[in-house]
Motif scaffolding. Sequence first.
Motif, short mmCIF file in Angstrom:
data_model
loop_
_atom_site.label_atom_id
_atom_site.label_comp_id
_atom_site.label_asym_id
_atom_site.label_seq_id
_atom_site.Cartn_x
_atom_site.Cartn_y
_atom_site.Cartn_z
N VAL A 43 0.84 -1.20 0.00
CA VAL A 43 0.00 0.00 0.00
C VAL A 43 0.87 1.25 0.00
CG1 VAL A 43 -1.71 1.32 1.30
CG2 VAL A 43 -1.93 -1.17 1.12
N PHE A 44 1.90 1.26 0.85
CA PHE A 44 2.83 2.39 0.85
C PHE A 44 3.43 2.61 -0.53
CE2 PHE A 44 4.17 1.87 5.62
CZ PHE A 44 2.96 2.39 6.02
N ALA A 45 3.85 1.51 -1.17
CA ALA A 45 4.53 1.62 -2.47
C ALA A 45 3.62 2.27 -3.51
CB ALA A 45 4.99 0.25 -2.94
N ALA A 46 2.34 1.92 -3.50
CA ALA A 46 1.42 2.49 -4.50
C ALA A 46 1.29 4.00 -4.32
CB ALA A 46 0.06 1.81 -4.40
N ASP A 47 1.15 4.46 -3.07
CA ASP A 47 1.02 5.90 -2.84
C ASP A 47 2.33 6.63 -3.13
OD1 ASP A 47 -1.66 5.88 -2.13
OD2 ASP A 47 -1.26 5.67 0.02
N ILE A 48 3.46 6.04 -2.73
CA ILE A 48 4.75 6.68 -2.96
C ILE A 48 5.04 6.77 -4.46
CG2 ILE A 48 7.25 6.39 -2.65
CD1 ILE A 48 6.52 5.18 0.15
N ALA A 49 4.70 5.72 -5.20
CA ALA A 49 4.92 5.75 -6.66
C ALA A 49 4.10 6.86 -7.31
CB ALA A 49 4.55 4.40 -7.26
N ALA A 50 2.91 7.13 -6.76
CA ALA A 50 2.06 8.19 -7.32
C ALA A 50 2.54 9.58 -6.92
CB ALA A 50 0.62 7.97 -6.88
N HIS A 51 3.25 9.68 -5.79
CA HIS A 51 3.69 10.98 -5.27
C HIS A 51 5.14 10.85 -4.76
CE1 HIS A 51 -0.53 12.24 -5.40
NE2 HIS A 51 -0.80 11.05 -4.90
N PRO A 52 6.08 10.53 -5.66
CA PRO A 52 7.44 10.21 -5.21
C PRO A 52 8.18 11.36 -4.56
CG PRO A 52 7.36 10.39 -7.61
CD PRO A 52 5.95 10.42 -7.12
N THR A 53 7.89 12.60 -4.98
CA THR A 53 8.68 13.72 -4.45
C THR A 53 8.25 14.12 -3.04
OG1 THR A 53 7.22 15.33 -5.54
CG2 THR A 53 9.19 14.62 -6.74
N ASP A 54 7.15 13.54 -2.54
CA ASP A 54 6.74 13.83 -1.16
C ASP A 54 7.14 12.73 -0.19
OD1 ASP A 54 5.65 16.33 -1.65
OD2 ASP A 54 3.71 15.50 -2.23
N TRP A 55 7.96 11.79 -0.64
CA TRP A 55 8.50 10.74 0.23
C TRP A 55 9.88 11.20 0.71
CZ3 TRP A 55 11.49 5.88 -1.25
CH2 TRP A 55 11.54 4.97 -0.19
N HIS A 56 10.03 11.37 2.01
CA HIS A 56 11.23 12.00 2.56
C HIS A 56 12.20 10.97 3.12
CE1 HIS A 56 8.06 15.31 3.38
NE2 HIS A 56 8.52 15.40 2.14
N MET A 57 12.54 9.96 2.33
CA MET A 57 13.44 8.91 2.79
C MET A 57 14.86 9.24 2.33
SD MET A 57 13.89 6.23 4.56
CE MET A 57 12.18 5.85 4.96
N MET A 58 15.62 9.86 3.24
CA MET A 58 16.99 10.26 2.94
C MET A 58 18.01 9.38 3.65
SD MET A 58 16.37 14.39 3.00
CE MET A 58 17.79 14.80 1.97
N GLN A 59 17.54 8.20 4.09
CA GLN A 59 18.41 7.23 4.74
C GLN A 59 18.49 5.97 3.89
OE1 GLN A 59 15.81 7.53 8.32
NE2 GLN A 59 17.74 7.53 9.44
N GLN A 60 19.46 5.13 4.19
CA GLN A 60 19.52 3.83 3.54
C GLN A 60 18.28 3.04 3.92
OE1 GLN A 60 23.25 2.47 5.19
NE2 GLN A 60 24.39 3.01 3.35
N LEU A 61 17.67 2.43 2.94
CA LEU A 61 16.45 1.65 3.17
C LEU A 61 16.59 0.22 2.68
CD1 LEU A 61 13.46 1.52 4.05
CD2 LEU A 61 12.85 2.26 1.75
N TRP A 62 17.04 0.05 1.45
CA TRP A 62 17.14 -1.30 0.90
C TRP A 62 18.39 -1.99 1.41
CZ3 TRP A 62 14.61 2.53 -1.77
CH2 TRP A 62 13.32 2.21 -2.20
#
Length: 310
Positions: free
Chosen positions: A268-287
């Motif tokens: 669910v997160f991925a679908a919303d983030i894909a639609a609004h990628p520039t409002d996802w504030h992930m500036m840390q290592q994730l994968w």
Amino acid sequence: MKERLADLGYAAGWRLVRLLPEKWARALFDAVADRAAKRGGGGVRQLRANLRRVVPQAGEAELDELVRLAVRSYARYWREAFRLPSLDLKAAYAECDRTMTGVENLDAALAEGRGAVIALPHSGNWDMAGVWLVGHCGTFTTVAERLKPESLYQRFIAFRESLGFEVVPLTGGDRNPALVLADRLRANKVVCLLADRDLTAGGVPVTFFGERTMMPAGPAHLAATTGAALIPAGLWFTEDGWVIRLHPPIRVAGTAGVPAATQQMADVFAADIAAHPTDWHMMQQLWLADLPESRQKALRRVLARRGDAV
């Protein structure tokens, strides 16, 4: 010294930014964001790597623009956070409520007396989402990591409590935070948790944008053990406002169903983030692939003992 300077910087932000006219504050934060994006420090480089996964078809020029807009979005979050204590919170609630979707999912859970766990990604303005929750439900409970120095931690606690949030410390409190959250849910209250990153031994392996990472078990585990509804949320900005989307609840089939429910939450997160990628504030290592090899091996050993596969 760095901790003390950080505390002084945040203190100045809350005191001074709210005094600026909105037009000046926006121009200042946009300019600082553009400079940071152009400099390309460590956080910006990691943001770029993360957005490359979210928008894999983007060429380098498009990725440059995505990064610039994402850094501006993150700066907007802080500009709004510094100004929030001086805003008319009732008016802010009304503005959020106007663009709110999915409120029926929360209302149904509370009408059934089950309580609700709202799981959020680091997108949009989660403090403004909290303002909406307070306006709609009266209050809610969340957890805060204990920052250093203690004065900075207390500053953030005072800020969020002034907005009507109940904030439970992750460490150093009178009770285990999980027990406090469970009590609130059994009393048919709302718990709100940021839930798109947990690269610790307690995280749950998930596939996110086609690669492996880990997300917190807490939201699904609380839902499994208390009967509360697990409601994933999406957040993003409009030009002059905010959007909050509460998705239908995810079914958690007991504690054994926590991994599957966490994967559904990630989807669910991925679908919303894909639609609004520039409002996802992930500036840390994730994968996991971005972590040092030694860290990856340590996580694999822990998860292997738990019977989980990375």
